[in-house]
Design an enzyme around this catalytic site. Structure first.
Site, short mmCIF file in Angstrom:
data_model
loop_
_atom_site.label_atom_id
_atom_site.label_comp_id
_atom_site.label_asym_id
_atom_site.label_seq_id
_atom_site.Cartn_x
_atom_site.Cartn_y
_atom_site.Cartn_z
CD GLU A 21 -3.00 -0.75 -0.08
OE1 GLU A 21 -3.10 0.40 -0.54
OE2 GLU A 21 -3.60 -1.72 -0.58
CE1 TYR A 78 -6.77 3.26 -0.14
CE2 TYR A 78 -4.42 3.11 0.37
CZ TYR A 78 -5.52 2.70 -0.36
OH TYR A 78 -5.38 1.69 -1.27
CG ASP A 107 -8.31 3.84 -4.53
OD1 ASP A 107 -9.50 3.99 -4.90
OD2 ASP A 107 -7.56 2.99 -5.03
#
Ligand code: SF4
Length: 339
Positions: free
Chosen positions: A33, A116, A134
């Site tokens: 990520e 996130y 996102d």
């Protein structure tokens, strides 16, 4: 069938097979990520494999030297990500016995992990029932909901978070979140949404109203200032190159570079330096918040004539040894053009 179930079902049949998706290992999810923030998937895959091969777990990352971590990050840009990974790995070793906490409220406290990434780790590694938003997901949601609120507004994001958290209920969070991201990146693309093959076609209000091409809405554009820099190739009598290390904090923190200085636009336009030097070239390097116009010059064996402050903390290395140091993408590009 609910929207959440449709997305999950679509993903299980059509989702992209990416290397980190086959794992519920929180460390690998985290690394992937962070690499994928600001990096295209095709480029990120190579970095992910190399990084995981060298630092296969939290412990190996925490025990490494920061210089080596930065070297493995070289070329990816946004080097604060690598420094934060390193700091968080050490925090995980000291506070959590080398294991990731499972709860969102704990994950988000780790250095460099924002909402996130915390939600992504929570969903993909621990199956937490939360939606992960996102840029692709924002586009899909604003079209499905036919919502004209600006997606770069925190209020819109909070509203979408509440809605997606309802969508994810009663389905598996990991395939759901992978699915809505994949729909955004492969079907509901910015300019050519392929509604006829989209699993959300019958739910999508933007499609019904024909307004999907107008969405999403973005708020005010950021003003992007331009800054001007000169970079210098300076050699000693053994033809070794002067390099120096940047301070830990700030732009390109902890990376190496050649001597350089910020200059006024008028100086930059003249393509000249205030002492003997040969203009070698220039290009624009784009950052999130500003553009850097940079030019580079060969000062040859002229170190003595250069303002001394450029060489404070500098040291000389044989040119063939530059591979041993981690440089920013911009400096690597200069090397590509010159060396
Ligand atoms: S139906 Fe079209 S606009 Fe709506 S989510 Fe699917 S691809 Fe996007």
């Amino acid at each position: 069938m609910t929207i959440g179930e449709k997305i999950t079902e679509w993903y299980l049949e059509n989702g992209r097979d990416l290397p980190w998706r086959n794992s519920q290992n929180a460390y690998k999810v985290w690394i992937s990520e962070v690499i994928l923030q600001q990096t295209r998937i095709a480029q990120g895959i190579d970095y992910f494999y190399r990084f995981i091969e060298r630092f296969p777990d939290i412990q190996s990352l925490a025990n490494a030297e920061i210089d080596e971590v930065l070297k493995y990050w070289e070329g990816l840009g946004y080097y604060s990500r690598a420094r934060n990974l390193y700091a968080a790995a050490q925090e995980l070793m000291t506070k959590y016995e080398g294991k990731f906490p499972t709860h969102h409220s704990e994950i988000i406290k780790l250095k460099g992990i924002g909402p996130y990434t915390a939600r992504a780790i929570g969903s993909f590694a621990f199956g937490n029932q939360t939606g992960v938003i996102d840029g692709n997901v924002l586009r899909v949601m604003s079209r499905v909901l036919n919502d004209f609120s600006p997606i770069d507004d925190a209020k819109t994001r909070n509203k979408f978070q509440e809605i997606i958290d309802v969508w994810v209920e009663k389905t598996d969070s990991a395939p759901f979140n992978h699915g809505i991201m994949d729909i955004g990146s492969t079907i509901c693309t910015p300019t050519k949404p392929a509604c006829l093959i989209c699993p959300l076609e019958t739910d999508c209000i933007g499609r019904k109203e024909g307004s999907m091409h107008l969405l999403p809405i973005k708020g005010k554009k950021m003003l992007r200032p331009t800054r001007y820099f000169h970079f210098y190739f300076i050699y000693n009598s053994e033809k070794e190159l002067a390099i120096l290390r940047r301070p830990e904090k700030g732009l390109w923190g902890g990376l190496y570079e050649i001597p350089n200085e910020e200059v006024e636009m008028a100086v930059w336009e003249g393509k000249k330096v205030g002492f003997e030097g040969k203009y070698l070239g220039g290009f624009k390097h784009v950052f999130t918040h500003f553009d850097m116009e940079l030019q580079f010059f060969d000062l040859g064996n002229e170190a003595g004539k250069v303002a001394e402050n450029l060489l404070i903390n500098a040291f000389f290395i044989p040119v063939e040894k530059i591979q041993a140091y981690a440089f920013s993408k911009a400096v690597l590009k200069i090397f590509d053009k010159v060396l």
